[in-house]
Design a protein around this motif. Structure first.
Motif, short mmCIF file in Angstrom:
data_model
loop_
_atom_site.label_atom_id
_atom_site.label_comp_id
_atom_site.label_asym_id
_atom_site.label_seq_id
_atom_site.Cartn_x
_atom_site.Cartn_y
_atom_site.Cartn_z
N UNK A 158 0.92 -1.27 -0.07
CA UNK A 158 -0.02 -0.19 -0.01
C UNK A 158 0.89 1.28 0.07
N UNK A 159 1.99 1.17 0.78
CA UNK A 159 2.90 2.45 0.83
C UNK A 159 3.61 2.59 -0.75
N UNK A 160 3.87 1.68 -1.28
CA UNK A 160 4.23 1.69 -2.44
C UNK A 160 3.51 2.31 -3.38
N UNK A 161 1.90 2.10 -3.56
CA UNK A 161 0.90 2.42 -4.24
C UNK A 161 0.87 4.17 -3.87
N UNK A 162 0.94 4.40 -2.67
CA UNK A 162 0.84 5.82 -2.45
C UNK A 162 2.26 6.73 -3.27
N UNK A 163 3.33 5.96 -3.05
CA UNK A 163 4.61 6.45 -3.54
C UNK A 163 4.46 6.78 -5.05
N UNK A 164 3.95 5.89 -5.59
CA UNK A 164 3.72 5.96 -6.99
C UNK A 164 2.77 7.19 -7.60
N UNK A 165 1.82 7.18 -6.84
CA UNK A 165 0.89 8.47 -6.98
C UNK A 165 1.48 9.66 -6.58
N UNK A 166 2.23 9.72 -5.54
CA UNK A 166 2.82 10.95 -5.32
C UNK A 166 4.12 11.29 -6.44
N UNK A 167 4.58 10.46 -6.85
CA UNK A 167 5.59 10.73 -7.91
C UNK A 167 5.25 11.27 -9.30
N UNK A 197 -6.48 -0.48 -1.90
CA UNK A 197 -6.51 -1.79 -1.87
C UNK A 197 -7.31 -2.61 -2.95
N UNK A 198 -8.40 -1.72 -3.41
CA UNK A 198 -9.33 -2.23 -4.38
C UNK A 198 -8.60 -1.92 -5.73
N UNK A 199 -7.58 -1.49 -5.75
CA UNK A 199 -6.98 -1.04 -7.05
C UNK A 199 -5.63 -1.89 -7.32
N UNK A 200 -5.67 -2.45 -8.65
CA UNK A 200 -4.48 -3.07 -9.09
C UNK A 200 -3.35 -2.21 -9.63
N UNK A 201 -2.37 -2.03 -9.10
CA UNK A 201 -1.07 -1.28 -9.48
C UNK A 201 -0.14 -2.17 -10.43
N UNK A 202 0.41 -1.89 -11.52
CA UNK A 202 1.40 -2.61 -12.23
C UNK A 202 2.42 -1.65 -12.68
#
Length: 288
Positions: A158-167, A197-202
């Motif tokens: 989850x933290x990596x998902x936030x990091x990607x959005x922030x980047x 959590x409901x979103x798949x990040x690639x």
């Protein structure tokens, strides 16, 4: 003497007046889910009445911890059109939203060719934003001109998902496609733990691109693709990643992709897609 029309927030008792309107919409979902809309904390409906007759209906939905209000569900009785009823109804709704403490942005999303709706939004002083092309990838075997490659790496943390959005430093879409038909300005208030959590990040192998795919339902189930660049066809493995997600969710009707105007122009062949008429996002930030 003609009675003065008035606007009021709807209650469950107003369902008969709504059903009596002649909108020309068969099996209107607003009628079908009227009770849920009325009872919801995140949706409101208003009606324009002349005595007991409803002339028009519209409302709004709240998103992003109530920061964003999207106008919609506008219907008019065809017997009373060309009388400015849409503007007469929406003006007090927008004024109402200006007094809602949490709301910071008010907008609407409509077809690019819906000139009457766009004129109403212009009269309301709501500013024109980006044009968005909604395409559904239905027949991936017809794709051509794309760069093939391996499926991108799935991000679970989850933290990596936030990091990607922030980047994200640039956003060709000039918005965030929160749901199908519901784009908003790119804003952190839209990103909650549950949503991510409901979103798949690639993440692409070179870690220069990422794509978000979230299952969404708008009459049909879709793999809703959120990609913030115009180079879909240049990125190795992009479409293989979409197909892999679709294979994991076989009940979905296809991959719904939001393209910018330039991204749409970059598509070499549209035969793999169902193509909608372009939409245009309108919106204003509220100033205190």
């Amino acid at each position: 003497m003609e009675q003065v029309a008035h606007v009021k927030m709807l209650t469950i008792d107003d369902l008969p007046a709504l059903m009596a309107m002649e909108t020309g919409i068969e099996d209107d979902y607003v009628v079908r889910i009227f009770d849920r809309l009325i009872e919801s904390d995140s949706h409101q409906l208003f009606g324009l009445f002349q005595e007991e007759q409803m002339l028009a209906v519209a409302g709004y939905s709240l998103f992003g911890q109530n920061k964003f209000a999207m106008l919609g569900r506008l219907r008019s009785d065809r017997r009373f059109q060309q009388k400015g009823n849409a503007t007469r109804l929406l003006e007090p709704i927008v004024d109402h939203l200006k007094r809602v403490p949490d709301v910071e942005w008010v907008g609407a999303n409509t077809h690019l060719g819906n000139i009457p709706a766009r004129r109403v939004l212009q009269k309301l002083g709501i500013e024109q934003g980006p044009v968005i092309h909604y395409l559904t990838l239905k027949e991936p075997e017809k794709l051509s001109g794309h760069t093939k490659g391996p499926v991108w790496n799935r991000v679970e943390d989850l933290n990596e998902k936030y990091r990607l959005l922030d980047s994200l430093e640039s956003n060709a879409l000039d918005m965030f496609p929160y749901e199908c038909y519901y784009p908003f300005p790119y804003d952190k208030s839209l990103f909650t733990d549950d949503y991510l959590e409901e979103s798949s990040f690639y993440l692409s192998p070179d870690q220069q691109r990422f794509v978000i795919i979230r299952n969404d339902t708008k009459k049909y189930d879709y793999s809703h693709v959120k990609y913030f660049w115009d180079d879909h066809y240049d990125q190795p493995g992009f479409f293989e990643t979409l197909q892999d997600h679709w294979n994991q969710n076989p009940d979905n009707a296809g991959c719904w992709i939001d393209f910018s105007a330039q991204g749409f122009k970059n598509i070499p062949d549209l035969s793999a897609y169902d193509v909608q008429e372009p939409w245009i996002l309108y919106g204003n930030w509220q100033h205190s």
